[in-house]
Design an enzyme around this catalytic site. Structure first.
Site, PDB file in Angstrom:
ATOM      1  N   GLY A   1     -17.684  43.587 -34.765  1.00  0.00           N
ATOM      2  CA  GLY A   1     -16.447  43.382 -34.038  1.00  0.00           C
ATOM      3  C   GLY A   1     -15.220  44.126 -34.506  1.00  0.00           C
ATOM      4  O   GLY A   1     -14.112  43.800 -34.071  1.00  0.00           O
TER       5      GLY A   1
ATOM      6  N   CYS B   1     -19.610  57.702 -35.622  1.00  0.00           N
ATOM      7  CA  CYS B   1     -19.161  58.056 -36.981  1.00  0.00           C
ATOM      8  C   CYS B   1     -20.143  59.068 -37.570  1.00  0.00           C
ATOM      9  O   CYS B   1     -20.660  58.881 -38.668  1.00  0.00           O
ATOM     10  CB  CYS B   1     -19.026  56.824 -37.861  1.00  0.00           C
ATOM     11  SG  CYS B   1     -20.493  55.786 -37.977  1.00  0.00           S
TER      12      CYS B   1
END
Length: 454
Positions: free
Chosen positions: A261, A381
């Site tokens: 989250g 990423c």
């Protein structure tokens, strides 16, 4: 705990990590959890020692073999196959910490809990390592770069002549960044003042308008500012990626790979906890981990949902329903090697191909959820071309109604000012070397208003 006992603990942990069967952080945590008698300062010292070894693993293995009499080719082979835990830690005492052979012998004096003294062969190797630089011209490029040989060409494709500098930056420790949560804090200055009262100095994080960078390494999670939800730990690059979704109050937003989250929290704050925000993931444990974070942050309106399968009926039921679909796609994690240095050695070609397949499937699902006029925000990423530009090219081929927006246009609206790249670029690549953030790739594609979603 004596210094020699700390050395032995680092050797023990490196033994657990040697096979790279699980993340190094988990190995460290499990080791320390089983030894509650180890104090907090000793835990930090052991952890720091282990991660210093992991950041220089290939070079330490190369040097340990070379100091033992191996020629250049044999030393390269030793670096490729991996060294023994004790040799790695002893080599780091000289090459990283600056001890000489006699200093290591004094440190590792044996006895209760302490590492055993160097044997004659180890002492000779330690003598040979004295005064040597960590990086040496005789080392293969991949050894100096602390990157598996099979991965080095991908970085050279992405960065060209800048690849060595970027890889060097990826081997450095990462700073601690915080995102100010505007659902709980009035401003970045107010959050910084609250942290200062707790003895934690901060400054602005690069590029992130709500980001704070902690000076040094401090226990942020023990502060009132963290406990009451005014700040969350989040790298500045991740903050920028979430901000470029340009979510607003009242929108319908889907976080398709929400995990625990982090970006969901940033989206909830940008939306002022209004509208519709759905956090999806295929891992129930990760979604469960988000619940206390959301509660602490005051994000009460987030709908969390487990995707049971790639063809979960929810996806079809919500076709063309969202103004923003954020896809923080599964990837190699190569942009986060500063934080997880073992990941570079745990990654295999098969695992990378599996991640690419997951990205392909996830993006295909994401595209169906974007309403006409809405946007798909692809985040990863990763610093590898196969997980970044290649995926955008493929997505555009399959969905020609998805049109990339320029970084400058999005940046001006979502963050303000000029972006840290060419304004007309179709994607943003943040890197440790150039920007001081974790490595992040962000591309924003808008669905043409005319025509239904595929």
């Amino acid at each position: 705990m004596t210094p020699g006992a700390r050395v032995q603990a680092a050797i023990d942990v490196m033994g657990r990590i040697a096979a790279f069967a699980q993340p190094a952080e988990r190995s460290v945590t499990e080791y320390l959890r089983g030894r509650r008698y180890i104090g907090s300062k000793d835990r930090r010292a052991i952890t720091d020692s282990v991660f210093a070894v992991l950041r220089a693993l290939a070079r330490l293995d190369w040097w340990w073999a070379r100091a033992g009499g191996a020629d250049v080719d044999a030393a390269a082979a030793a670096a490729a196959t991996g060294g023994d835990p004790r040799g790695r830690v002893l080599a780091a005492l000289v090459l990283v910490d600056g001890y000489d052979a006699d200093g290591v012998a004094a440190l590792c004096a044996g006895g209760a809990y302490a590492a055993a003294p160097p044997d004659p062969d180890e002492h000779a190797r330690l003598n040979a390592l004295g005064g040597q630089p960590m990086s040496h011209p005789e080392q293969p490029d991949w050894v100096r770069a602390e990157t598996p040989a099979w991965l080095l060409p991908a970085f050279e494709t992405m960065f060209g002549a800048g690849a060595p500098g970027e890889l060097a930056a990826l081997a450095e420790p990462a700073p601690v960044d915080l995102r100010v949560n505007t659902l709980r804090a009035d401003s970045r200055d107010d959050a910084a003042a609250a942290l200062a009262e707790a003895g934690i100095a901060t400054g602005p994080a690069p590029y992130a308008p709500l980001g704070l960078r902690v000076a040094g390494r401090r226990a942020v999670t023990a502060t009132p500012a963290f406990k009451d939800g005014r700040v969350e730990i989040q790298d500045a690059g991740a903050q920028v990626a979430a901000a470029l979704a340009d979510a607003h109050p009242g929108m319908a937003v889907c976080d398709l790979c929400a995990g625990a989250g982090g970006k969901t929290l940033a989206l909830a704050a940008a939306m002022r906890d209004t509208g519709r925000l759905v956090a999806l993931d295929r891992d129930d444990d990760r979604l469960a981990a988000a619940e206390p974070r959301l509660r602490r942050a005051g994000a009460h309106g987030v709908e969390r949902r487990l995707l049971a399968a790639p063809d979960d009926p929810w996806l079809d039921d919500n076709r063309a329903s969202f103004d923003r679909v954020v896809v923080d796609a599964p990837c190699s994690g190569s942009g986060t090697w500063r934080r997880h240095p073992d990941q570079r050695w745990r990654l295999t070609e098969a695992a990378l191909n599996a991640r690419i397949a997951e990205q392909r499937e996830t993006l295909a699902n994401a595209a169906t959820l974007v309403k006409p006029g809405g946007r798909l925000i692809f985040i990863t990423c990763s610093l590898l071309p196969a997980e970044t530009h290649a995926r955008v090219s493929e997505l555009r081929t399959q969905h020609p109604d998805l049109v990339p927006l320029s970084v400058g246009e999005i940046w001006a609206s979502a963050i303000g000012g000029e972006p840290p790249c060419e304004p007309d670029a179709g994607a943003l690549l943040l890197t440790p070397g150039r920007h001081g953030t974790d490595g992040f790739f962000v591309a924003v594609l808008a669905r043409r208003s005319a025509g239904p979603a595929p």
